[in-house]
Design an enzyme around this catalytic site. Sequence first.
Site, PDB file in Angstrom:
ATOM      1  CE1 TYR A  38      -3.532  -1.230   8.712  1.00 15.85           C
ATOM      2  CE2 TYR A  38      -5.737  -1.915   9.359  1.00 15.85           C
ATOM      3  CZ  TYR A  38      -4.904  -1.189   8.532  1.00 15.85           C
ATOM      4  OH  TYR A  38      -5.441  -0.421   7.525  1.00 15.85           O
ATOM      5  CD  GLU A  66      -3.192   0.712   2.045  1.00 15.73           C
ATOM      6  OE1 GLU A  66      -3.718   1.647   2.654  1.00 15.73           O
ATOM      7  OE2 GLU A  66      -3.582  -0.468   2.139  1.00 15.73           O
ATOM      8  CG  ASP A 112      -2.516  -1.178   5.228  1.00  9.65           C
ATOM      9  OD1 ASP A 112      -1.425  -1.767   5.241  1.00  9.65           O
ATOM     10  OD2 ASP A 112      -2.644   0.048   5.442  1.00  9.65           O
TER      11      ASP A 112
END
Length: 827
Positions: free
Chosen positions: A318, A7, A102
């Site tokens: 995350y 990403e 992600d």
Amino acid sequence: MELIITEKDNAARRIADILSGGSADADRRNGVNVYKWGGKRCIGLSGHVVGVDFPPEYNDWRDVEPVELIDADIEKQPTKENIVRTLRLLARDANRVTIATDYDREGELIGKEAWELVREVNEDVPVHRVRFSSITENEVASAFENPDELDFDLAAAGEARQIIDLIWGAALTRFLSLSARQLGNDFISVGRVQSPTLKLIVDREREIQAFDPEDYWELFADLRKAGEEFEAQYFYRDEDGNEAERVWDEETAKKAYETLEEATRATVERVSRRTRTDDPPAPFNTTQFIRAAGSLGYSAQRAMSIAEDLYTAGYITYPRTDNTVYPDDLDPEELLDTFVGNYHFGEDAEHLLERDDIEPTEGDEETTDHPPIHPTEDIPTKGELGDDEWDVYELVVRRFFATVADSAKWEHLKVVAAVSDLSLKANGKRLLESGYHAVYPYFNTSENYVPNVEEGETLDVTDTRIEEKQTQPPRRYGQSRLIETMEKMGIGTKSTRHNTIQKLYDRGYLESDPPRPTRLAQAVVEAAEDYADLVVSETMTRRLEEDMTAIAEGDAELDDVADSSREILAEVFDDLEESREEIGKHLQQSLKEDKTLGPCPDCGESLLVRQSRRGSYFVGCDGYPDCTYTLPLPNKGKPLLLDETCEEHGLREVKMLAGRSTFVHGCPLCKAEEAEEEEDRVIGDCPECGEEHGGELAIKRLQTGSRLVGCTRYPDCDYSLPLPRRGDIEVTDERCEEHGLPELVVHGGDEPWELGCPICNYREFKERESKSGLEAIEGIGSKTAEKLAEAGIQNVDDLKSAEVETVAERVSGVSEDRLRSWQAKAD
């Protein structure tokens, strides 16, 4: 060749390093980093490199009615041409593609966009998807060993959001901006999530403004036992039999106070003790993390920016998650063991490992995508992180420690004493067992001492007090509390809420912290409530979130949801179009109020903050061109009008917003008068014209509030040197041997600043600036300068003109906020 797509660039660098065992090299292609090792190539995107937009024929706001956008075609266009071009070139030669964006709805959509770009140039190449919650060696290796497929339903949910947000935002933004004749950079922005969020803030401001305070009184007495004093408060029983401390009748309060004041003794009537268990907190989800970071002084946007940097570096999991239950495959003991021996956390980790049973706490939300936010086995040293990054990292580590720690125990002691027919109470508390507080020092653990007393015991009354108070209006939402409220109401998502608040600041709807709505914000909400309530209602945005979930689960189609949203917006416009003129007038008046300082001293019209064609701000009269009265404003920052008003001139004071260099300018007319009244202090000969024309250097104060050393022959000679804006300047008897000027000392901080000779000081500053360009800026060291150079930022000018989002994505450990602060310093 296998092509791996991530990403962002910093994620590509990290993943390439992990998969290659540190052997990957970086090539620059079209200004994009491509990491290569063996037969593999890894490229990082810049988030969305493809965006949705209307065809070019809809670009002219004046030729296209906003309502036409509702049914307009929508196109996908590259937004980062160089990245798209590089991706296509690599994809042509790929025999395998792995998408490693992600793992969330937005990441899946970005992955689908990459998939479409690959398919345009290579129809047959197999495309796989890998998912992970932390960029660590174990998790990345495991993900690549067990690839999956793209979830096109999940991506479609993100795409539907893009389309609907574009249509609603563009159509409503154009309608309000055109109605208010507010075009250019100062257009009036409206959004599907922004507007109900703004209404929350405006509604709270209305409550505050409408609040009617009530007077009440509270009474206190200091009691003493054997030299130990403690405070007790008067209370009585209200109609419901509850203890009440506020006395609402002044005469009653004064009579009670007279009784207390005359008393010398109080008799203990009741003593009660109880032990309370204080359980550890649940693991961090996004909202609770933002709340905790907010208590450390970090805005929601800043907290998430730092957390994302820590995630990309592999130090935490995350940070966008709703989960508050650790997954079964997380071994708390194993993770704790990685911290043993660490200078900062080792002792606490060892202590926790001594527990017989390590069972982490659980929250109410359990999801299957990402775990709660917690540290990984990769532990940075403090020197590898900036101060802010370390603060946030330590917060995450200690929250994990807290979730596997023991409960704390408190002892509460309540003493009730009588003075005549009046009751006094004192509440003491003592921490018996610190439990999780020993490893998580972010909650209040202050104790309140009350000595041991017995029922029937007599205590001395040593002092009494009566305090007149007023009820207070509800508090403004802090950013973290606002995000919690948005979450409860179904406004936005964990990934977007902090960005929504930042957009409201950026677009002039909010000021100060906690957020306060500007007059424009109130006007937009009022206009929507009067003419199209759905625009600011949470109903639409909550319904869309439900539709997104249905799409992601395969129970709804993207086109059906988008068409339904178009129909609703068309109904909204039916109401808006009938009231376009009224809405426009209302907004124009509010825009003017946000810029109005007060009366013009020359003609009595309003003085307004205005902007010149060059972009600088000044104060000008609304009566122009009949009245040409103006006042200067500082050339650094953007002006914000405060509620405080100058007693002498009746003008609102001005604050200049300039990142970390933000300062209060005050009343512009006061500043101008001070500059005129303050005499120039001559300190020596002008090096440019002194010998030929007799020019002298003097310390001058300008009407903008800034100071400088300048030539007395200005404007014929414009030689000048900068001086600090704040502090008293002392002209010493010491003189510079080279220039013959006195050395200056600035007083105003904790310690005097020995500025020295102003010419030498300025020369040294320029030398520092030219030394590496970047290292002259506070906060940029040699290692960071090297990272910036790799991203194409070679000097201060490059930094000033850099696109913050792009640079932050390419430079590991450097957030957008830090870049903006450096840009402010560079200016």
